[in-house]
Scaffold this motif. Structure first.
Motif, PDB file in Angstrom:
ATOM      1  N   ALA A 113      52.609 -69.344  60.972  1.00 60.06           N
ATOM      2  CA  ALA A 113      51.543 -69.223  61.966  1.00 60.06           C
ATOM      3  C   ALA A 113      50.732 -70.512  62.067  1.00 60.06           C
ATOM      4  CB  ALA A 113      50.635 -68.051  61.616  1.00 60.06           C
ATOM      5  N   SER A 114      50.730 -71.303  60.982  1.00 63.27           N
ATOM      6  CA  SER A 114      50.011 -72.577  60.978  1.00 63.27           C
ATOM      7  C   SER A 114      50.917 -73.742  61.364  1.00 63.27           C
ATOM      8  CB  SER A 114      49.413 -72.842  59.591  1.00 63.27           C
ATOM      9  OG  SER A 114      48.462 -71.844  59.258  1.00 63.27           O
ATOM     10  N   GLY A 115      52.193 -73.440  61.648  1.00 60.25           N
ATOM     11  CA  GLY A 115      53.119 -74.469  62.096  1.00 60.25           C
ATOM     12  C   GLY A 115      53.929 -75.128  61.002  1.00 60.25           C
ATOM     13  N   PHE A 116      53.942 -74.543  59.795  1.00 62.15           N
ATOM     14  CA  PHE A 116      54.669 -75.137  58.677  1.00 62.15           C
ATOM     15  C   PHE A 116      55.852 -74.251  58.282  1.00 62.15           C
ATOM     16  CE2 PHE A 116      50.371 -76.873  58.235  1.00 62.15           C
ATOM     17  CZ  PHE A 116      50.666 -78.236  58.167  1.00 62.15           C
ATOM     18  N   ALA A 117      56.989 -74.901  58.009  1.00 59.45           N
ATOM     19  CA  ALA A 117      58.214 -74.193  57.646  1.00 59.45           C
ATOM     20  C   ALA A 117      58.437 -74.256  56.137  1.00 59.45           C
ATOM     21  CB  ALA A 117      59.407 -74.813  58.372  1.00 59.45           C
ATOM     22  N   LEU A 118      58.919 -73.147  55.568  1.00 57.42           N
ATOM     23  CA  LEU A 118      59.187 -73.065  54.133  1.00 57.42           C
ATOM     24  C   LEU A 118      60.560 -72.452  53.878  1.00 57.42           C
ATOM     25  CD1 LEU A 118      55.811 -71.617  52.805  1.00 57.42           C
ATOM     26  CD2 LEU A 118      56.787 -73.783  52.079  1.00 57.42           C
ATOM     27  N   ARG A 119      61.137 -72.820  52.773  1.00 53.20           N
ATOM     28  CA  ARG A 119      62.301 -72.109  52.243  1.00 53.20           C
ATOM     29  C   ARG A 119      62.169 -72.110  50.732  1.00 53.20           C
ATOM     30  NH1 ARG A 119      67.065 -76.643  53.030  1.00 53.20           N
ATOM     31  NH2 ARG A 119      66.026 -78.288  51.821  1.00 53.20           N
ATOM     32  N   GLY A 120      62.884 -71.199  50.074  1.00 55.64           N
ATOM     33  CA  GLY A 120      62.753 -71.167  48.631  1.00 55.64           C
ATOM     34  C   GLY A 120      63.619 -70.120  47.981  1.00 55.64           C
ATOM     35  N   ALA A 121      63.337 -69.883  46.697  1.00 57.63           N
ATOM     36  CA  ALA A 121      64.120 -68.925  45.918  1.00 57.63           C
ATOM     37  C   ALA A 121      63.237 -68.258  44.878  1.00 57.63           C
ATOM     38  CB  ALA A 121      65.298 -69.622  45.234  1.00 57.63           C
ATOM     39  N   ILE A 122      63.669 -67.062  44.487  1.00 57.17           N
ATOM     40  CA  ILE A 122      62.991 -66.286  43.445  1.00 57.17           C
ATOM     41  C   ILE A 122      64.006 -66.006  42.338  1.00 57.17           C
ATOM     42  CG2 ILE A 122      61.815 -64.121  42.883  1.00 57.17           C
ATOM     43  CD1 ILE A 122      61.055 -63.904  45.861  1.00 57.17           C
ATOM     44  N   THR A 123      63.603 -66.232  41.090  1.00 58.37           N
ATOM     45  CA  THR A 123      64.445 -65.894  39.949  1.00 58.37           C
ATOM     46  C   THR A 123      63.628 -65.069  38.965  1.00 58.37           C
ATOM     47  OG1 THR A 123      63.833 -67.885  38.707  1.00 58.37           O
ATOM     48  CG2 THR A 123      65.739 -68.048  40.152  1.00 58.37           C
TER      49      THR A 123
END
Length: 266
Positions: A113-123
């Protein structure tokens, strides 16, 4: 070196999130500097405010749940750590993963919503930290996966996937359905065959090099148009970037097929 405490590694959920397009953020400010006598920190300040909000919201939710949260921001990476109250309890391991799925869903939404893209992982695994130094098998696993997804989203790495599978297979009907699908005795269900709150089984998680073994990811995006704000901040849709947006768009529509139907009728 003594790390977080003298009792050794903690056991719990580890999440690493990577801001995509980080270089473009600071370069945007740098270009503005060349046109002004003063350095303009607009983009970086906006991002700093966003990270502060993420930290506050995630800590508040963990406090409600009854666990602690270690939140670390290093350059373009966010790291979240939550210990399990009882690491030998399968149900507790699953619940801490559900908590981090909820946190990541919220982080993805407010960032987009603020214009920033993320990707990631959970372990899930062992970890420790000292200031901004993070170590442990859980950290190593997460670090090897969090940049591998070819989209905007958060995947569950193998250690977390095993915990989710074990919990999912406790339901006899679900276990039988999965066996029948695997053996070809029953047609495969749709793209989202199973979910539990913010944990989603998705058949087409895009992992680099075509790897097809990751089954679970985080439900995010309260509406598919949430990508529009991110696209507005994208300087160039190169092939590498465009593929990530295309894969993300497919996922968001798979989560909410009624929106695809509505779009077709407009």
């Amino acid at each position: 070196m003594n790390f977080g405490n003298d009792s050794g590694f903690k056991w719990g959920a580890v999440t690493l999130l990577d801001f995509l397009g980080w270089k473009g953020v600071w370069m945007n400010d740098y270009k503005q500097q060349s046109q002004s006598a003063h350095f303009n920190y607009n983009s970086l300040q906006k991002l700093a405010n966003l990270i502060k909000t993420i930290n506050e919201e995630c800590n508040a939710r963990c406090k409600e749940y009854g666990t602690s949260l270690k939140f670390i921001s290093i350059s373009d990476t966010l790291a979240l750590f939550s210990p399990c109250r009882n690491g030998d309890d399968d149900e507790e391991n699953y619940n801490i993963l559900k908590l981090h799925a909820e946190l990541c869903s919220r982080v993805m939404d407010i960032s987009a919503a603020s214009g920033f893209a993320l990707r990631g992982a959970i372990t899930i695994g062992e970890f420790d930290y000292w200031n901004n130094v993070i170590i442990g098998p859980g950290v190593d696993e997460c670090a090897s996966w969090y940049e591998q997804a070819d989209w905007l989203g958060v995947i569950f790495a193998p250690s977390a996937q095993f915990v989710i599978d074990a919990q999912r297979n406790k339901n006899k009907d679900e276990r039988n359905l999965r066996c029948d699908e695997a053996d070809g005795r029953r047609p495969k269900r749709n793209q989202i065959p199973w979910y539990d709150q913010k944990i989603v089984a998705y058949r087409h998680i895009p992992v680099k090099n075509g790897f097809r073994g990751i089954d679970y990811c985080v439900d995010w995006g309260n509406e598919v148009t949430i990508l529009n704000k991110v696209l507005e901040n994208t300087i160039s849709l190169s092939r590498e970037i465009a593929i990530k947006y295309i894969n993300t768009n497919k996922y968001l529509y798979a989560l909410r097929p009624e929106e695809a139907t509505n779009d077709a009728n407009e």
